[in-house]
Write a protein that holds these residues in place. Structure first.
Motif, short mmCIF file in Angstrom:
data_model
loop_
_atom_site.label_atom_id
_atom_site.label_comp_id
_atom_site.label_asym_id
_atom_site.label_seq_id
_atom_site.Cartn_x
_atom_site.Cartn_y
_atom_site.Cartn_z
N LEU A 236 0.83 -1.21 0.00
CA LEU A 236 0.00 0.00 0.00
C LEU A 236 0.86 1.26 0.00
N ARG A 237 1.98 1.22 0.74
CA ARG A 237 2.87 2.38 0.76
C ARG A 237 3.55 2.59 -0.58
N SER A 238 3.62 1.54 -1.40
CA SER A 238 4.30 1.62 -2.69
C SER A 238 3.41 2.19 -3.80
N LEU A 239 2.13 2.37 -3.50
CA LEU A 239 1.23 2.92 -4.52
C LEU A 239 1.59 4.37 -4.80
N SER A 240 1.19 4.83 -5.95
CA SER A 240 1.43 6.24 -6.31
C SER A 240 0.61 7.14 -5.40
N PRO A 241 1.06 8.38 -5.18
CA PRO A 241 0.30 9.30 -4.32
C PRO A 241 -1.15 9.46 -4.77
N ALA A 242 -1.38 9.53 -6.07
CA ALA A 242 -2.75 9.69 -6.58
C ALA A 242 -3.61 8.48 -6.23
N ARG A 243 -3.01 7.30 -6.39
CA ARG A 243 -3.75 6.07 -6.08
C ARG A 243 -4.08 5.99 -4.59
N ARG A 244 -3.14 6.39 -3.76
CA ARG A 244 -3.37 6.35 -2.32
C ARG A 244 -4.44 7.36 -1.92
N ARG A 245 -4.43 8.55 -2.53
CA ARG A 245 -5.46 9.54 -2.22
C ARG A 245 -6.84 9.02 -2.61
N TRP A 246 -6.91 8.35 -3.76
CA TRP A 246 -8.18 7.80 -4.23
C TRP A 246 -8.69 6.74 -3.25
N ARG A 247 -7.81 5.86 -2.79
CA ARG A 247 -8.22 4.82 -1.84
C ARG A 247 -8.64 5.44 -0.51
N MET A 248 -7.94 6.47 -0.05
CA MET A 248 -8.31 7.12 1.20
C MET A 248 -9.68 7.77 1.09
N ALA A 249 -9.95 8.44 -0.03
CA ALA A 249 -11.25 9.08 -0.21
C ALA A 249 -12.37 8.05 -0.23
N LEU A 250 -12.13 6.95 -0.91
CA LEU A 250 -13.15 5.92 -0.99
C LEU A 250 -13.35 5.27 0.38
N GLY A 251 -12.26 5.02 1.10
CA GLY A 251 -12.37 4.45 2.44
C GLY A 251 -13.15 5.35 3.37
N SER A 252 -12.95 6.67 3.24
CA SER A 252 -13.68 7.62 4.07
C SER A 252 -15.17 7.61 3.76
N LEU A 253 -15.52 7.51 2.49
CA LEU A 253 -16.94 7.45 2.10
C LEU A 253 -17.61 6.18 2.61
N ILE A 254 -16.91 5.06 2.52
CA ILE A 254 -17.47 3.79 2.99
C ILE A 254 -17.67 3.84 4.50
N LEU A 255 -16.68 4.40 5.21
CA LEU A 255 -16.80 4.52 6.66
C LEU A 255 -18.02 5.37 7.03
N ARG A 256 -18.18 6.50 6.34
CA ARG A 256 -19.30 7.38 6.62
C ARG A 256 -20.63 6.67 6.38
N SER A 257 -20.70 5.90 5.30
CA SER A 257 -21.91 5.16 4.99
C SER A 257 -22.21 4.13 6.07
N ARG A 258 -21.19 3.45 6.55
CA ARG A 258 -21.40 2.44 7.59
C ARG A 258 -21.87 3.08 8.89
N MET A 259 -21.29 4.20 9.25
CA MET A 259 -21.67 4.85 10.49
C MET A 259 -23.09 5.41 10.41
N GLU A 260 -23.51 5.84 9.23
CA GLU A 260 -24.88 6.34 9.06
C GLU A 260 -25.90 5.26 9.37
N LYS A 261 -25.53 4.02 9.11
CA LYS A 261 -26.45 2.90 9.35
C LYS A 261 -26.53 2.52 10.83
N MET A 262 -25.67 3.12 11.64
CA MET A 262 -25.64 2.75 13.06
C MET A 262 -26.27 3.82 13.93
#
Length: 641
Positions: A236-262
């Motif tokens: 994961l650390r070896s990914l390009s900065p753009a790829r890592r930013r994309w994964r972080m943004a997506l992870g944040s959206l999924i987390l927010r969606s999960r917490m909304e359900k709780m």
């Protein structure tokens, strides 16, 4: 910045006091820093009753000199225990002026540096600083427990210059008994790390200064205590900065969606006002224990039914909460409106999650499994609505009661109990197996880092107006459970058998997998080199071989009892379980500003009752029945949750 220890920078070199290193704190550490500023929230206390195995002949092991020597050895091995907190470039963390260039765009941390740093000075690891070790005397164990109970009501002893503290408590009339109480700020440690440090301290204490395992250079030790972002898997650390930013943004959206359900949820009867989040907890603790026979039966049934206790205990606590509430409803202490609301609400649990096995494999195998650095996140699990079983269809008929509430068998059958345990297991797997699991973890820590300062700053502002922190919201309206957007049933975790992390006798023999002189590396054996086996020629120097006479040391110190205390968060109800010496113990710490002690005591008794009913006895298979379609099934398997 030294690439061999990412994040750390050499700040200064002194001709007599050595080097000073510092690094920015990661989001999780920063959150715990702010928690601690709220009158010691999340500080932990580990207390251990020790006995000399050979009696007075080994009395020197409990001498002040030996204790100090063992403590300093453990500090050098785990340098974050001697760390301090500063702002960038060696500036103070608490600012004397209202604003500096560091905070031009960061009013949310007014009065504090916006980017706190961990600072490790070589000199601090070799000396005892003021307040670091406190020596006291008592008449017995009961007095020790009373002393610990005062810790969280007294002023917090920690500051930016002191994050760990040792209390050495001796019995007045006995030289073979010693109590060691270790108090530590959560920002530099977690559950796994606490036991690593205690194990190292007790092993050195038991060796009595006869030998000390090789100390690893400070740079190598700091390389293991790097920020969380440097401990994620290399792929994961070896990914390009753009790829890592994309994964972080997506992870944040999924987390927010999960917490909304709780949303929603409920807990024990309590007193919560709008000011509760900003009032430091008045932390109290209670515990229950099983007998050795009960413990053995419970664990045997867990194995028999392929159930882990960690997955089972949320269901047990929901059953305990259900019976406690049902009892109050039948006594008229809960209104019909509140009862109708509660029985439809889900039961949500937050649990600390040990991240170590999911981080960089090389780091983990070099000792990261037990390294003294914060390596945890929070996970959340949700159970369906209150299990009312047969009582939901009573239609006003008289209920059969056991101690004022319907019995477990009428509320949740054993088959349905196993089904709910499976729900917890599936939720855990869905989180841990998610391809963006670590991105969600990091997003959660970033969100906590952003929220934490506002709580502390509001509390500091309120204390200027109201000095009595336990009474300042006494005239406020208590919120109804239905008016609280999200309510956790409780928080907590299960440690399993403590002996796997904290053996009962010291010093450890080299054959033990966690011994300082073991010839085999182990993920939890942090801070030590691997010694060669005595039968093998050593490629290392003679200084790195096992000292003569210590290849099979005689046990000198035994742990007779151990206690864990946690300074609760505002409105927190925390529960943890472990087995020690063949007995299972469940321990709760809670905010007594919010929860009454009598209610928590009743809840713990109900948890024990649920544990013994579901896991402490034999359950016969349900009789089968034939459906209208002609298919044969287990009775009750399709009943409503």
């Amino acid at each position: 910045m030294d690439t061999s220890m990412p994040g750390w920078t050499l700040l200064d070199t002194h001709p007599t006091q050595g080097r000073t290193f510092h690094r920015p704190m990661d989001p999780s550490e920063t959150s715990f820093l702010w928690d601690g500023l709220l009158n010691g929230t999340a500080d932990t206390v580990h207390a251990h009753e020790l006995r000399l195995s050979n009696g007075p002949e080994d009395a020197r092991l409990f001498s002040d000199v030996n204790i100090v020597k063992a403590w300093l050895s453990a500090k050098r091995r785990y340098p974050l225990t001697g760390a301090t907190i500063q702002g960038p470039s060696g500036m103070p963390f608490r600012k004397t002026t209202s604003k500096t260039a560091d905070d031009d765009n960061c009013d949310r941390t007014a009065g504090f540096a916006s980017q706190p740093h961990l600072v490790v000075r070589e000199h601090d690891l070799t000396v005892i600083r003021p307040g670091e070790i406190v020596f006291e005397q008592v008449t017995g164990a009961k007095e020790v427990e009373k002393r610990i109970a005062t810790f969280f009501d007294d002023a917090r002893p920690f500051s930016e210059d002191l994050l760990t503290q040792l209390y050495v408590v001796c019995e007045v009339e006995r030289t073979d008994v010693l109590y060691l109480i270790i108090r530590v700020a959560h920002l530099v440690t977690d559950g796994m790390a606490n036991y690593t440090f205690v194990r190292c301290l007790l092993d050195m204490l038991g060796r009595g200064g006869e030998s000390e395992p090789v100390q690893i250079p400070l740079e190598d030790r700091l390389a293991m205590a790097v920020p969380l972002a440097e401990r994620i898997p290399i792929q994961l650390r070896s990914l390009s900065p753009a790829r890592r930013r994309w994964r972080m943004a997506l992870g944040s959206l999924i987390l927010r969606s999960r917490m909304e359900k709780m949303k929603g949820g409920h807990t024990l009867p309590c007193r919560i006002t709008r000011s509760t989040p900003f009032v430091p907890a008045r932390s109290r603790e209670m515990s229950i224990m099983l007998t050795p026979a009960e413990t053995a039966t419970v664990l045997a049934n867990c194995r028999l039914h392929k159930v882990t206790f960690g997955n089972a205990y949320p269901v047990l606590t929901q059953m305990a909460t259900t019976r406690l509430l049902y009892r109050r409803y039948l006594r008229g202490e809960i209104s019909e409106e509140e009862w109708q609301h509660r029985k439809k609400e889900p039961y949500t649990i937050s649990s600390p999650l040990n991240l170590r096995p999911y981080l960089d494999k090389a780091w983990f195998e070099r000792g990261g499994g037990g390294e003294l650095v914060t390596s945890l996140s929070l996970s959340f699990y949700q159970l369906p609505c209150m299990p009312l079983g047969e009582t939901a269809r009573s239609s006003g008929q008289k209920l059969g009661l056991s101690d004022g509430a319907p019995p477990f068998s009428d509320l949740l059958t054993f088959d349905r109990f196993r089904y709910r345990v499976e729900l917890i297991k599936k939720q855990a797997a869905a989180l841990l197996d998610h391809p963006l699991f670590l991105e969600m973890v990091y997003a959660a820590s970033m969100q906590r880092q952003l929220r934490a300062p506002s709580v502390v700053l509001q509390w500091l502002q309120r204390t200027k107006i109201a000095k009595d922190r336990t009474r300042e919201d006494s005239d406020e309206e208590v919120l109804a459970i239905k008016d609280i957007p999200r309510t956790w049933g409780h928080a907590g975790s299960s440690f399993g058998d403590l002996a796997s992390m904290l053996p009962l006798e010291y010093p450890l023999p080299p054959a033990h997998r966690l011994s300082p002189f073991s010839s085999v590396s182990h993920p939890s054996r942090a801070g030590y080199v691997a010694y060669p086996r005595p039968s093998e020629p050593s490629p290392q120097s003679s200084a790195d071989s096992i000292p003569s006479g210590l290849d099979s040391p005689t046990p000198r110190i035994a742990i007779r009892n151990t206690w864990l205390h946690l300074n609760a968060r505002p409105a927190e109800l925390y529960l943890t379980a472990w087995s020690f010496g063949g007995r299972m113990k469940m321990f709760s710490c809670f905010d007594s500003n919010v929860y009454e002690e009598a209610v928590v005591k009743e809840w713990l008794a109900e948890i024990k009752g649920a544990m013994l009913w579901y896991l402490g006895r034999t359950h016969e298979p349900r009789r089968t029945r034939q459906s209208r379609s002609g298919k044969v099934g287990v009775e009750g398997i399709h009943t409503k949750l």
